[in-house]
Write a protein that holds these residues in place. Structure first.
Motif, PDB file in Angstrom:
ATOM      1  N   THR A   1      57.893  50.281 -28.657  1.00 58.86           N
ATOM      2  CA  THR A   1      56.765  49.422 -29.052  1.00 58.86           C
ATOM      3  C   THR A   1      55.533  49.585 -28.169  1.00 58.86           C
ATOM      4  O   THR A   1      54.528  48.915 -28.381  1.00 58.86           O
TER       5      THR A   1
ATOM      6  N   GLY B   1      53.496  46.077 -27.574  1.00 61.75           N
ATOM      7  CA  GLY B   1      54.453  45.007 -27.844  1.00 61.75           C
ATOM      8  C   GLY B   1      53.925  43.967 -28.805  1.00 61.75           C
ATOM      9  O   GLY B   1      54.288  42.784 -28.709  1.00 61.75           O
TER      10      GLY B   1
ATOM     11  N   ILE C   1      54.128  43.892 -35.194  1.00 64.73           N
ATOM     12  CA  ILE C   1      54.869  45.147 -35.312  1.00 64.73           C
ATOM     13  C   ILE C   1      56.346  44.923 -34.996  1.00 64.73           C
ATOM     14  O   ILE C   1      57.231  45.479 -35.662  1.00 64.73           O
ATOM     15  N   ALA C   2      56.638  44.112 -33.990  1.00 63.39           N
ATOM     16  CA  ALA C   2      58.031  43.826 -33.645  1.00 63.39           C
ATOM     17  C   ALA C   2      58.769  43.202 -34.827  1.00 63.39           C
ATOM     18  O   ALA C   2      59.902  43.593 -35.149  1.00 63.39           O
TER      19      ALA C   2
ATOM     20  N   PHE D   1      64.535  46.936 -28.923  1.00 59.90           N
ATOM     21  CA  PHE D   1      63.240  47.551 -28.700  1.00 59.90           C
ATOM     22  C   PHE D   1      63.217  48.202 -27.322  1.00 59.90           C
ATOM     23  O   PHE D   1      63.870  47.737 -26.386  1.00 59.90           O
TER      24      PHE D   1
ATOM     25  N   ASP E   1      60.342  49.575 -24.372  1.00 64.94           N
ATOM     26  CA  ASP E   1      58.947  49.580 -23.962  1.00 64.94           C
ATOM     27  C   ASP E   1      58.877  49.963 -22.489  1.00 64.94           C
ATOM     28  O   ASP E   1      59.823  49.708 -21.738  1.00 64.94           O
TER      29      ASP E   1
ATOM     30  N   GLY F   1      59.061  56.257 -31.204  1.00 61.64           N
ATOM     31  CA  GLY F   1      57.815  55.539 -31.457  1.00 61.64           C
ATOM     32  C   GLY F   1      56.917  56.305 -32.400  1.00 61.64           C
ATOM     33  O   GLY F   1      56.616  55.878 -33.505  1.00 61.64           O
TER      34      GLY F   1
END
Length: 354
Positions: free
Chosen positions: A35, A40, A44-45, A56, A58, A221
């Protein structure tokens, strides 16, 4: 409308994520969406959760906190080696972190014990791209030093390829990662449930390889958001490559000479490009610059060519009709352009569904 504007089609992103999750599941490989390029962003999450994401990844703890604060309860992985200054936050906010340094894991252990939390780690192995990772011949000795640390569970091993030098994932490297997993399990009597074989650059290997390996996870991603694999920059069949676009407004349009005149030195960025005299050209300036986006990652519409850029201006030339002041030009982006304009507060972000 406000410009420059980043338009994000959430439906296409969801479809891309569902496609990859489905395709890779046939190879017994899970997808952990990354993400970071969207900082973040909770929208989108949520889209990725709907698509089937179970975790996820990051690289910034701030992005992970942003998702958590928005009520996103999906498990989270910090995929950059934790900073010593952030270990307490890492164990509170992340179920798993990727690690390469014993001193960091020791600190994670102390922080996790103080918070009465069990923290999972994945040990990254260096497979040739020379970014992060423990050298393969040292991995057993490395794990021997951390295996007994309290409140730490070794969840697996992983590798990163193609990010620094573009070193490609292949059967040899993935087999080595699998062999190391088997050796670790035999040496220490533990089970590694995550063997993470890389990022978007590993997708083509995963989909085409017929070798049996232990690799059961990829951190993805770019392919989800842009529809491309990163190793050869080729579109992945079945994915949308126009889910994200960047629009900018024309603020000047004139016929001008192509050759500058006067005594010439370096430009504002210390550059001195070679310039050829092409006569007069149809030149337009857009209200978009290097402070907004990585210009080299932009692709203009047919009939337009990006010639140069400054902090606040993008200069393009057209081969057809001259552009009009106030006209909007829409660009497609690569990963570097998306990352930079998402990070710019001057670019307006619009999330929509089709």
């Amino acid at each position: 409308m406000k410009y420059p504007r980043l338009d994000v089609d959430c439906t296409k992103i969801q479809q891309n994520a569902q496609f990859l999750i489905g395709k890779l599941s046939l190879k017994n490989i899970s997808v952990t969406p990354v993400t970071k390029v969207f900082l973040g962003h909770p929208i989108i999450a949520k889209v990725l959760v709907t698509a089937g994401a179970k975790m996820f990844a990051d690289s910034r703890i701030e992005n992970i906190q942003r998702m958590t604060n928005a009520g996103i309860t999906t498990s989270k992985m910090l995929m950059r080696t934790p900073m010593l200054s952030q270990v307490a936050t890492v164990v509170r906010c992340c179920e798993i972190s990727l690690n390469t340094e014993i001193i960091v894991i020791q600190s994670l252990s102390r922080a996790a014990k103080q918070s009465n939390i069990n923290h999972g780690i994945i040990i990254m192995v260096e497979l040739g791209d020379l970014r992060e990772g423990v050298m393969p011949e040292r991995i057993v000795g490395f794990i021997r030093k951390i295996i007994s640390l309290p409140n730490i569970t070794i969840r697996g091993i992983g590798a990163n390829l193609a990010c620094r030098y573009g070193i490609a994932p292949d059967d040899i490297k993935m087999s080595l990662l699998s062999d190391l997993a088997n050796e670790i399990e035999a040496q220490f009597g533990i089970h590694l449930d995550i063997i993470s074989g890389g990022n978007t650059a590993s997708i083509n290997w995963a989909l085409t390889s017929t070798n049996l390996t232990r690799v059961n996870n990829l951190r993805i991603g770019e392919a989800i958001f842009l529809g491309f694999e990163s190793l050869m920059n080729e579109k992945i069949i079945g994915l949308h490559d126009n889910a994200v676009t960047l629009s900018a407004e024309v603020i000047e349009s004139k016929i001008k000479p192509s050759l500058p005149w006067g005594s010439r030195g370096l430009n504002a960025f210390g550059e001195k490009d070679i310039i050829c005299d092409r006569g007069t050209v149809s030149q337009a300036i857009l209200a978009l610059g290097r402070q907004d986006v990585c210009v080299t990652g932009l692709s203009p519409p047919t009939g337009m060519q990006i010639m140069s850029s400054t902090s606040d201006h993008l200069i393009i030339e057209t081969t057809g009709e001259p552009l009009l002041v106030g006209q909007i030009v829409k660009f497609t982006l690569d990963y570097s352009a998306l990352l930079s304009c998402m990070s710019s507060r001057y670019v307006h972000k619009v999330f929509s569904t089709t």
